[in-house]
Design a protein around this motif. Structure first.
Motif, PDB file in Angstrom:
ATOM      1  N   ASP A 267       0.837  -1.200   0.000  1.00  0.00           N
ATOM      2  CA  ASP A 267       0.000   0.000   0.000  1.00  0.00           C
ATOM      3  C   ASP A 267       0.872   1.251   0.000  1.00  0.00           C
ATOM      4  OD1 ASP A 267      -2.376  -1.415  -0.053  1.00  0.00           O
ATOM      5  OD2 ASP A 267      -2.480  -1.579   2.126  1.00  0.00           O
ATOM      6  N   PHE A 268       1.673   1.425   1.071  1.00  0.00           N
ATOM      7  CA  PHE A 268       2.606   2.540   1.169  1.00  0.00           C
ATOM      8  C   PHE A 268       4.035   2.065   1.413  1.00  0.00           C
ATOM      9  CE2 PHE A 268      -1.482   4.371   2.227  1.00  0.00           C
ATOM     10  CZ  PHE A 268      -1.460   5.611   1.601  1.00  0.00           C
ATOM     11  N   GLY A 269       4.226   0.833   1.817  1.00  0.00           N
ATOM     12  CA  GLY A 269       5.532   0.326   2.197  1.00  0.00           C
ATOM     13  C   GLY A 269       6.351  -0.186   1.031  1.00  0.00           C
ATOM     14  N   SER A 270       7.417  -0.911   1.377  1.00  0.00           N
ATOM     15  CA  SER A 270       8.342  -1.451   0.386  1.00  0.00           C
ATOM     16  C   SER A 270       8.507  -2.952   0.586  1.00  0.00           C
ATOM     17  CB  SER A 270       9.712  -0.771   0.499  1.00  0.00           C
ATOM     18  OG  SER A 270       9.620   0.615   0.227  1.00  0.00           O
ATOM     19  N   ILE A 271       8.511  -3.692  -0.506  1.00  0.00           N
ATOM     20  CA  ILE A 271       8.712  -5.142  -0.467  1.00  0.00           C
ATOM     21  C   ILE A 271       9.781  -5.515  -1.485  1.00  0.00           C
ATOM     22  CG2 ILE A 271       7.674  -7.414  -0.767  1.00  0.00           C
ATOM     23  CD1 ILE A 271       4.968  -6.213  -0.067  1.00  0.00           C
ATOM     24  N   ILE A 272      10.789  -6.236  -1.024  1.00  0.00           N
ATOM     25  CA  ILE A 272      11.780  -6.827  -1.924  1.00  0.00           C
ATOM     26  C   ILE A 272      11.585  -8.334  -1.882  1.00  0.00           C
ATOM     27  CG2 ILE A 272      14.214  -7.391  -2.169  1.00  0.00           C
ATOM     28  CD1 ILE A 272      14.929  -4.605  -1.551  1.00  0.00           C
ATOM     29  N   ALA A 273      11.370  -8.934  -3.040  1.00  0.00           N
ATOM     30  CA  ALA A 273      11.230 -10.386  -3.171  1.00  0.00           C
ATOM     31  C   ALA A 273      12.490 -10.914  -3.835  1.00  0.00           C
ATOM     32  CB  ALA A 273       9.988 -10.734  -3.986  1.00  0.00           C
ATOM     33  N   LYS A 274      13.353 -11.569  -3.057  1.00  0.00           N
ATOM     34  CA  LYS A 274      14.651 -12.034  -3.534  1.00  0.00           C
ATOM     35  C   LYS A 274      14.568 -13.461  -4.088  1.00  0.00           C
ATOM     36  CE  LYS A 274      16.895 -11.801   0.298  1.00  0.00           C
ATOM     37  NZ  LYS A 274      18.059 -11.883   1.193  1.00  0.00           N
ATOM     38  N   ARG A 275      15.360 -13.722  -5.110  1.00  0.00           N
ATOM     39  CA  ARG A 275      15.537 -15.044  -5.695  1.00  0.00           C
ATOM     40  C   ARG A 275      14.191 -15.709  -5.972  1.00  0.00           C
ATOM     41  NH1 ARG A 275      20.411 -17.593  -5.934  1.00  0.00           N
ATOM     42  NH2 ARG A 275      19.178 -18.867  -7.384  1.00  0.00           N
ATOM     43  N   MET A 276      13.393 -15.038  -6.771  1.00  0.00           N
ATOM     44  CA  MET A 276      12.075 -15.560  -7.092  1.00  0.00           C
ATOM     45  C   MET A 276      12.138 -16.894  -7.834  1.00  0.00           C
ATOM     46  SD  MET A 276       9.696 -13.723  -5.813  1.00  0.00           S
ATOM     47  CE  MET A 276       8.307 -14.360  -6.743  1.00  0.00           C
TER      48      MET A 276
END
Length: 293
Positions: free
Chosen positions: A180-189
């Motif tokens: 929504d307002f935050g940050s997400i890093i999805a590593k090594r998908m």
């Protein structure tokens, strides 16, 4: 964005390792009554670490050192149809909505220690539904059998993914992220083995790391409002197709080496419609920015 969120995740891990003692709050014991754990976590404003335990074989063990004058933890579980449903709510007192949670979160000092550690095991299969309001979260799925993954950020900074060489032992049905307002890093998908990736962004930021060669098919559906989506693509060896729906108010950058084969449809040099490891994107962007690199 990438650097900032990685720093947040590293800071969280260092803080957790520096703690003298975390108290055990809740445990689900091993049982022949179930083989799947459906775990729901809702944290209003706190810091969380979730990973597979090194030695604990219980399906779920939860540790914490919260300020109980601010946090009201509740936990419930039940077994039905060979599945253990577990729910952990970390709500703040007097928090009735987004505005209250925001006020409490920003008024805290950095010295406040509200940490939670969730241990999984390498035996059971998991369906995870994780909702974080504010704070930091590190979700390490290395070696854990995850059938379904849902993670949502209100204004939290989240790092989720896998360590090198520790892929999902089973194929994942859906990997869902929402910022929504935050940050997400999805590593090594590539190690998630997800058949479907769903990404929804309001005003937040999401990075999807597909930098390594894919071994299985994966379909990515992304919706971007006024936020930012960054996708790291494999350098070679993986066929990629991108379907794009954009607007005059957005910004889009496609990686070098892609050809526009029809209006807003891009493919790389390795593209083959029947490839077993096809990586396909369907991206809808309104006001934000999308960058493939």
């Amino acid at each position: 964005m990438l650097r900032l969120v990685f720093m947040a995740g590293t800071s969280l891990l260092m803080s957790l390792s520096a703690l003298a003692q975390l108290s055990k709050f809740y445990t689900i014991k091993e049982s022949s009554e179930f083989d799947t754990v459906d775990f729901y976590l809702k944290a209003t404003a706190t810091n969380c670490l979730l990973k597979q335990a090194d030695s604990d074989n219980n399906p779920l063990t939860i540790y914490g050192n919260p300020d109980l004058d601010k946090i009201n933890p509740t936990f419930a579980s039940k077994v039905k149809n060979n599945t253990c449903y577990a729910k952990l709510a970390l709500d703040e007192y007097n928090s009735s909505g987004f505005g209250d949670s925001f006020t409490m979160a920003v008024s805290r000092s950095d010295k406040d220690n509200d940490f939670w550690k969730v241990n999984l095991n390498g035996t059971n299969t998991y369906r995870l539904n994780l909702i974080y309001g504010f704070g930091n979260a590190d979700v390490n799925l290395s070696g854990t059998s995850v059938k379904q993954m849902k993670i949502k950020s209100g204004s939290a900074d989240i790092v989720v993914g896998y360590d090198d060489g520790n892929m999902n032992p089973i194929q994942m049905d859906t990997f869902y992220v929402k910022a929504d307002f935050g940050s997400i890093i999805a590593k090594r998908m590539d190690l998630s083995r997800a058949e479907n990736v769903i990404t929804k962004i309001g005003f937040g930021n999401v990075l999807l790391d597909f930098a390594n060669e894919m071994k299985e098919r994966c379909s990515v559906n992304a919706s971007v409002g006024a936020g930012n989506l960054e996708v790291i693509l494999p350098k070679d060896g993986t066929p990629v197709i991108i379907h794009l729906r954009d607007s005059p108010l957005c910004a889009v950058k496609i990686a070098d080496g892609f050809e526009e084969v029809e209006k807003n449809v891009f493919v790389n040099m390795s593209y083959s419609a029947n490839a077993e490891n096809l990586l396909s994107f369907d991206v809808d962007v309104a006001l934000g920015m999308v960058r493939f690199k």
